[in-house]
Scaffold this motif. Sequence first.
Motif, mmCIF file in Angstrom:
data_model
loop_
_atom_site.group_PDB
_atom_site.id
_atom_site.type_symbol
_atom_site.label_atom_id
_atom_site.label_comp_id
_atom_site.label_asym_id
_atom_site.label_seq_id
_atom_site.Cartn_x
_atom_site.Cartn_y
_atom_site.Cartn_z
ATOM 1 N N HIS A 76 0.828 -1.221 0.000
ATOM 2 C CA HIS A 76 0.000 0.000 0.000
ATOM 3 C C HIS A 76 0.853 1.259 0.000
ATOM 4 C CE1 HIS A 76 -3.003 -2.825 2.188
ATOM 5 N NE2 HIS A 76 -3.122 -2.945 0.863
ATOM 6 N N ALA A 77 2.084 1.148 -0.511
ATOM 7 C CA ALA A 77 2.990 2.304 -0.535
ATOM 8 C C ALA A 77 2.611 3.208 -1.705
ATOM 9 C CB ALA A 77 4.431 1.829 -0.676
ATOM 10 N N GLU A 78 2.507 4.503 -1.424
ATOM 11 C CA GLU A 78 2.098 5.469 -2.450
ATOM 12 C C GLU A 78 3.110 5.542 -3.592
ATOM 13 O OE1 GLU A 78 -0.243 8.357 -4.340
ATOM 14 O OE2 GLU A 78 -0.677 6.904 -2.741
ATOM 15 N N VAL A 79 4.393 5.345 -3.279
ATOM 16 C CA VAL A 79 5.403 5.422 -4.314
ATOM 17 C C VAL A 79 5.195 4.344 -5.376
ATOM 18 C CG1 VAL A 79 7.041 3.971 -3.040
ATOM 19 C CG2 VAL A 79 7.876 5.592 -4.760
ATOM 20 N N GLU A 80 4.715 3.171 -4.932
ATOM 21 C CA GLU A 80 4.462 2.091 -5.890
ATOM 22 C C GLU A 80 3.267 2.418 -6.777
ATOM 23 O OE1 GLU A 80 6.372 -0.370 -6.522
ATOM 24 O OE2 GLU A 80 7.767 0.036 -4.879
ATOM 25 N N TYR A 81 2.294 3.100 -6.237
ATOM 26 C CA TYR A 81 1.142 3.526 -7.034
ATOM 27 C C TYR A 81 1.595 4.520 -8.107
ATOM 28 C CZ TYR A 81 -3.151 5.983 -8.306
ATOM 29 O OH TYR A 81 -4.174 6.569 -9.001
ATOM 30 N N GLN A 82 2.462 5.461 -7.736
ATOM 31 C CA GLN A 82 2.954 6.439 -8.701
ATOM 32 C C GLN A 82 3.816 5.764 -9.784
ATOM 33 O OE1 GLN A 82 1.906 9.518 -8.855
ATOM 34 N NE2 GLN A 82 0.674 9.274 -6.968
ATOM 35 N N LEU A 83 4.613 4.777 -9.369
ATOM 36 C CA LEU A 83 5.399 4.035 -10.352
ATOM 37 C C LEU A 83 4.506 3.218 -11.291
ATOM 38 C CD1 LEU A 83 8.362 2.820 -8.100
ATOM 39 C CD2 LEU A 83 8.440 4.551 -9.909
ATOM 40 N N PHE A 84 3.395 2.727 -10.748
ATOM 41 C CA PHE A 84 2.417 2.005 -11.578
ATOM 42 C C PHE A 84 1.863 2.938 -12.665
ATOM 43 C CE2 PHE A 84 -2.187 1.492 -12.216
ATOM 44 C CZ PHE A 84 -2.227 0.256 -12.827
ATOM 45 N N LEU A 85 1.475 4.138 -12.296
ATOM 46 C CA LEU A 85 0.944 5.091 -13.278
ATOM 47 C C LEU A 85 2.009 5.497 -14.302
ATOM 48 C CD1 LEU A 85 -1.194 7.449 -10.994
ATOM 49 C CD2 LEU A 85 -1.969 5.542 -12.423
ATOM 50 N N ARG A 86 3.240 5.665 -13.838
ATOM 51 C CA ARG A 86 4.306 6.047 -14.750
ATOM 52 C C ARG A 86 4.590 4.942 -15.767
ATOM 53 N NH1 ARG A 86 9.633 7.890 -11.799
ATOM 54 N NH2 ARG A 86 8.041 9.262 -10.861
ATOM 55 N N VAL A 131 -7.610 0.098 -10.315
ATOM 56 C CA VAL A 131 -6.602 0.537 -9.349
ATOM 57 C C VAL A 131 -6.949 1.917 -8.802
ATOM 58 C CG1 VAL A 131 -4.176 1.112 -9.045
ATOM 59 C CG2 VAL A 131 -4.801 -0.885 -10.397
ATOM 60 N N GLU A 132 -7.451 2.797 -9.657
ATOM 61 C CA GLU A 132 -7.801 4.143 -9.225
ATOM 62 C C GLU A 132 -8.893 4.110 -8.153
ATOM 63 O OE1 GLU A 132 -7.553 8.179 -8.900
ATOM 64 O OE2 GLU A 132 -6.249 6.872 -10.096
ATOM 65 N N ARG A 133 -9.896 3.276 -8.343
ATOM 66 C CA ARG A 133 -10.968 3.172 -7.346
ATOM 67 C C ARG A 133 -10.429 2.609 -6.024
ATOM 68 N NH1 ARG A 133 -13.877 1.391 -11.945
ATOM 69 N NH2 ARG A 133 -13.552 -0.789 -11.326
ATOM 70 N N ALA A 134 -9.596 1.586 -6.121
ATOM 71 C CA ALA A 134 -9.045 0.992 -4.897
ATOM 72 C C ALA A 134 -8.099 1.965 -4.195
ATOM 73 C CB ALA A 134 -8.314 -0.303 -5.232
ATOM 74 N N HIS A 135 -7.425 2.789 -4.964
ATOM 75 C CA HIS A 135 -6.470 3.733 -4.397
ATOM 76 C C HIS A 135 -7.138 4.700 -3.429
ATOM 77 C CE1 HIS A 135 -3.985 7.539 -4.702
ATOM 78 N NE2 HIS A 135 -3.120 6.670 -4.182
ATOM 79 N N ASP A 193 -8.982 2.092 4.305
ATOM 80 C CA ASP A 193 -10.140 1.199 4.287
ATOM 81 C C ASP A 193 -9.789 -0.003 3.416
ATOM 82 O OD1 ASP A 193 -12.580 0.001 4.419
ATOM 83 O OD2 ASP A 193 -13.641 1.526 3.224
ATOM 84 N N PHE A 194 -9.015 -0.928 3.991
ATOM 85 C CA PHE A 194 -8.500 -2.051 3.225
ATOM 86 C C PHE A 194 -9.536 -3.143 2.960
ATOM 87 C CE2 PHE A 194 -4.628 -0.542 5.619
ATOM 88 C CZ PHE A 194 -4.112 0.191 4.555
ATOM 89 N N ASP A 195 -10.659 -3.066 3.644
ATOM 90 C CA ASP A 195 -11.685 -4.080 3.453
ATOM 91 C C ASP A 195 -12.787 -3.635 2.496
ATOM 92 O OD1 ASP A 195 -10.464 -5.886 5.197
ATOM 93 O OD2 ASP A 195 -11.407 -4.954 6.960
ATOM 94 N N ALA A 196 -12.593 -2.504 1.837
ATOM 95 C CA ALA A 196 -13.612 -2.002 0.913
ATOM 96 C C ALA A 196 -13.744 -2.953 -0.282
ATOM 97 C CB ALA A 196 -13.232 -0.608 0.431
ATOM 98 N N PRO A 197 -14.952 -3.076 -0.845
ATOM 99 C CA PRO A 197 -15.150 -3.980 -2.000
ATOM 100 C C PRO A 197 -14.230 -3.645 -3.179
ATOM 101 C CG PRO A 197 -17.247 -3.312 -1.086
ATOM 102 C CD PRO A 197 -16.205 -2.498 -0.372
ATOM 103 N N ALA A 198 -13.964 -2.367 -3.367
ATOM 104 C CA ALA A 198 -13.092 -1.984 -4.489
ATOM 105 C C ALA A 198 -11.685 -2.530 -4.309
ATOM 106 C CB ALA A 198 -13.053 -0.460 -4.619
ATOM 107 N N VAL A 199 -11.203 -2.581 -3.062
ATOM 108 C CA VAL A 199 -9.864 -3.111 -2.803
ATOM 109 C C VAL A 199 -9.832 -4.605 -3.068
ATOM 110 C CG1 VAL A 199 -8.068 -3.422 -1.072
ATOM 111 C CG2 VAL A 199 -9.367 -1.272 -1.156
ATOM 112 N N HIS A 200 -10.872 -5.313 -2.580
ATOM 113 C CA HIS A 200 -10.927 -6.764 -2.818
ATOM 114 C C HIS A 200 -11.102 -7.062 -4.317
ATOM 115 C CE1 HIS A 200 -10.835 -8.169 1.334
ATOM 116 N NE2 HIS A 200 -11.666 -7.157 1.661
ATOM 117 N N ALA A 201 -11.845 -6.213 -5.014
ATOM 118 C CA ALA A 201 -11.997 -6.406 -6.459
ATOM 119 C C ALA A 201 -10.653 -6.284 -7.168
ATOM 120 C CB ALA A 201 -12.991 -5.388 -7.015
#
Length: 323
Positions: free
Chosen positions: A77-87, A163-167, A174-182
């Motif tokens: 759940h590291a933000e840097v990995e999310y930014q690297l994903f988008l890049r 990924v954007e919705r889960a982000h 909120d790690f148990d949200a349906p979007a995260v599990h999806a």
Amino acid sequence: MNEHTQEAAASHEVSPPRRRTWPVATALVVVIALQTLIAVISIDMLSSVRTYVTGESLYSKGQKDAQFHLAIYTQSHAEVEYQLFLRALAAPLGYRLMREELQKPHPNLAVARQALFDAGTATADIDDAIRFFQWFQGVPLMAAAIVTWTEGDRLVEEMRSLVERAHQHILARDFDAPAVHALYDAAPLLNERITQLNRKFSDQLGEASRQTRRALFGANFALAVLLALGGIQFIRRNARAQLQAEAAKRQNAVRLAELTDTVTEGVNTIDAGQRTIRELQATRALEVERARVEALGQAAAARSSFVATVSHELRSPLQSVLW
């Protein structure tokens, strides 16, 4: 016929025929122009295909890198990995924007160029890629590859949206949200499907490259055959003209010999009072005939040299086309 009339006729007869060089120059210009055109088209098309092969590599690498960073992000759940994903998705998204723009009835080429630049395409290859897409997007093999490309773009966008919705929920812890599990459930399947489409697109692009290479070879071979046939016809025509010139030379040599015999006989039989006049006329006629024979000989020699030169000039470009 008086003396002045004979001299005028003789002057007209001994003038050597003019060499018509414009057909040769025209033929050589056409040969060079066709060779240049085929070479430019071949280089341009092969360069464009190479650009798309490079683009497919960038697209595939971007998708793999995005998959790698997404896998880490779902665990850390590291933000840097999310930014690297988008890049990492910059290449797939850039090629998608270029494709969608060029498929419009009136595309904005500036937008397409910027999209390719953002995707990592070399600046020198951008115009080639755009031109190739515009020219060949309707060709069956290329059209099939574009369908695969479009499906891959759709899946990449689906994964990015997921990924954007889960982000948003991960930022809120909120790690148990349906979007995260999806995201956890769908991401591996989406990545697998995108990988399969990348492989399919690569195969289709490879086949398009091979067909392009065969088409260019066929065009070069057809041009070489046409040039060979034209060169053979040209050489045969000039060879016939040379034979005719040599036959005329032999005929005039016979006429010269006959004239010499006639002059000798005339000089021996004319009385003393008219001998000087007859000798003068006979000598002039003999000189005229000799000059004409010499001119014809020079013309025949020049034609022989001319045909040899043309044969060499045609043979050199033909060899460059064939080999």
